[in-house]
Design a protein around this motif. Structure first.
Motif, short mmCIF file in Angstrom:
data_model
loop_
_atom_site.label_atom_id
_atom_site.label_comp_id
_atom_site.label_asym_id
_atom_site.label_seq_id
_atom_site.Cartn_x
_atom_site.Cartn_y
_atom_site.Cartn_z
N PRO A 175 12.99 62.51 28.05
CA PRO A 175 12.45 63.49 28.69
C PRO A 175 11.74 64.20 27.68
CG PRO A 175 15.01 63.43 29.20
CD PRO A 175 14.56 62.28 28.12
N ASP A 176 10.42 65.05 28.13
CA ASP A 176 9.75 65.60 27.31
C ASP A 176 10.40 66.88 26.77
OD1 ASP A 176 7.58 64.12 27.85
OD2 ASP A 176 6.53 65.38 29.37
N SER A 177 11.44 67.44 27.52
CA SER A 177 12.47 68.60 27.02
C SER A 177 13.09 68.18 25.84
CB SER A 177 13.07 69.23 28.18
OG SER A 177 14.10 67.95 28.81
N ALA A 178 13.68 67.08 26.00
CA ALA A 178 14.30 66.52 24.67
C ALA A 178 13.73 66.38 23.50
CB ALA A 178 15.11 65.20 25.01
N ILE A 179 12.38 65.82 23.60
CA ILE A 179 11.20 65.76 22.65
C ILE A 179 11.10 67.23 22.08
CG2 ILE A 179 9.08 64.97 21.83
CD1 ILE A 179 9.40 62.94 23.88
N ALA A 180 10.93 68.06 22.64
CA ALA A 180 10.53 69.65 22.59
C ALA A 180 11.71 69.98 21.78
CB ALA A 180 10.08 70.18 23.53
N ALA A 181 12.97 69.85 22.19
CA ALA A 181 14.08 70.67 21.61
C ALA A 181 14.20 69.97 20.17
CB ALA A 181 15.20 70.45 22.47
N ALA A 182 13.89 68.61 19.98
CA ALA A 182 14.13 67.89 18.50
C ALA A 182 13.21 68.38 17.58
CB ALA A 182 14.22 66.43 18.74
N ARG A 183 12.08 68.61 18.14
CA ARG A 183 10.77 68.95 17.52
C ARG A 183 10.99 70.39 17.05
NH1 ARG A 183 5.40 67.83 16.84
NH2 ARG A 183 5.25 66.04 18.78
N ALA A 184 11.55 71.06 17.71
CA ALA A 184 11.77 72.64 17.50
C ALA A 184 12.75 72.78 16.37
CB ALA A 184 12.29 73.36 18.58
N VAL A 185 13.64 72.02 16.06
CA VAL A 185 14.88 71.96 15.36
C VAL A 185 14.29 71.52 13.97
CG1 VAL A 185 16.94 71.00 14.53
CG2 VAL A 185 16.65 71.89 16.85
N LEU A 186 13.37 70.42 13.82
CA LEU A 186 12.88 69.64 12.69
C LEU A 186 11.84 70.76 12.29
CD1 LEU A 186 13.00 66.12 14.18
CD2 LEU A 186 14.50 66.97 12.20
N GLU A 187 11.01 71.09 13.04
CA GLU A 187 9.79 71.97 12.58
C GLU A 187 10.53 73.23 11.91
OE1 GLU A 187 6.00 70.08 14.87
OE2 GLU A 187 6.84 71.88 15.62
N GLY A 188 11.46 73.79 12.53
CA GLY A 188 12.15 75.00 12.24
C GLY A 188 12.63 74.85 10.67
N ALA A 189 12.99 73.69 10.48
CA ALA A 189 13.38 73.33 9.07
C ALA A 189 12.16 73.29 8.04
CB ALA A 189 14.54 72.42 9.01
N GLY A 190 11.11 73.34 8.36
CA GLY A 190 10.00 73.21 7.51
C GLY A 190 9.60 71.67 7.52
N LEU A 191 9.98 70.88 8.67
CA LEU A 191 9.33 69.54 8.64
C LEU A 191 8.16 69.30 9.52
CD1 LEU A 191 13.00 68.06 8.49
CD2 LEU A 191 11.60 67.87 6.59
N LYS A 192 7.55 68.04 9.03
CA LYS A 192 6.36 67.79 9.87
C LYS A 192 6.99 66.41 10.84
CE LYS A 192 3.89 70.56 7.71
NZ LYS A 192 3.55 72.21 8.33
N VAL A 193 6.37 66.67 12.11
CA VAL A 193 7.09 65.49 13.05
C VAL A 193 6.00 64.76 13.85
CG1 VAL A 193 8.14 65.33 15.21
CG2 VAL A 193 8.73 67.13 13.60
N ALA A 194 6.00 63.15 13.61
CA ALA A 194 5.01 62.56 14.31
C ALA A 194 6.06 61.72 15.24
CB ALA A 194 4.58 61.51 13.24
N VAL A 195 5.69 61.65 16.58
CA VAL A 195 6.60 61.15 17.50
C VAL A 195 5.91 59.80 17.66
CG1 VAL A 195 7.40 61.11 20.00
CG2 VAL A 195 6.72 63.08 18.68
N CYS A 196 6.95 58.61 17.81
CA CYS A 196 6.40 57.15 17.79
C CYS A 196 7.39 56.54 19.11
CB CYS A 196 6.74 56.76 16.62
SG CYS A 196 8.31 56.60 15.79
N GLY A 197 7.11 55.52 19.57
CA GLY A 197 8.02 54.53 20.39
C GLY A 197 9.18 54.09 19.38
#
Length: 218
Positions: free
Chosen positions: A104-126
């Protein structure tokens, strides 16, 4: 977003202090599993279905190794992730976030929010073994090592050419020597075993480095 961290030890992504570790709560909508035994910890997460996202630290394996797969339609609130780290070098700030076809897009968004909130850069892949970077760079490293064996040029001239010609910050030979040829062997041999593509077959110099490391030699 509050998140819970479960550290199972020996994390390659977070071997030292980091804001992601410091910012965890006792519970949360998101659960982050790090360490070598993240697989076992996943089965122990309570209320799995109600979590916004559950992140499992990966090595070279696919997320499906932990979640199972089903006719190419797999996907849930469980995502994989790894902070890119070359050999013994320090982890980078780049996180490869692994999704499956029906995640789900909502799960990706939640994961991204946690990681980026810790100062990390996120790239989504298969969900592919080796994800983005290792799929791209391991054949390049193997090719450079094979050209060195063929005496196309010296190690210094190969590195200089790739730095000045293509703008790379560091040549492949020097980079692998600095971060560990034996580690390159571990990653590329795992990809070769999974993918069966000759480009991932470990170059001779990586095999030699691994054999010497196994004997305690440098």
């Amino acid at each position: 977003m509050p998140y819970q961290l479960i550290d199972t030890g020996s994390s390659r992504s977070f071997p030292a202090a980091h804001p992601l570790l410091d910012g965890a709560s006792a519970s949360g909508e998101v659960v982050v599993l790090i360490g070598a035994d993240a697989d076992s910890a996943l089965t122990g997460v309570s209320d799995r279905a109600s979590r916004a996202a559950i992140l499992v630290e990966l090595g070279t394996e696919s997320l499906g190794t932990h979640t199972g797969e089903s006719r190419g339609a797999e996907g849930s609130n469980v995502l994989g992730f790894a902070r890119f780290r070359l050999g013994d070098g320090a982890p980078s700030d780049l996180v490869e976030l692994v999704r499956q076809p029906a995640t789900p897009d909502s799960a990706i968004a939640a994961a991204r929010a946690v990681l980026e909130g810790a100062g990390l850069k996120v790239a989504v892949c298969g969900d592919f073994a080796g994800r983005i970077i290792d799929r791209l760079v391991r054949p390049y490293y193997n090719a450079a090592l094979r050209r060195l064996d063929e005496q196309l040029a010296t190690a210094d001239d190969l590195d200089l050419t790739l730095k000045l010609g293509l703008g790379y910050p560091e040549g492949p030979i020097g980079l692998l020597e600095r971060t560990g040829l034996a580690h390159h062997y571990d990653v590329t041999s795992a990809l070769f075993e999974t993918l069966g593509t000759p480009d991932y077959a470990p170059a001779r110099r990586a095999v030699v480095a691994k054999r010497r490391a196994e004997k305690g030699l440098t």
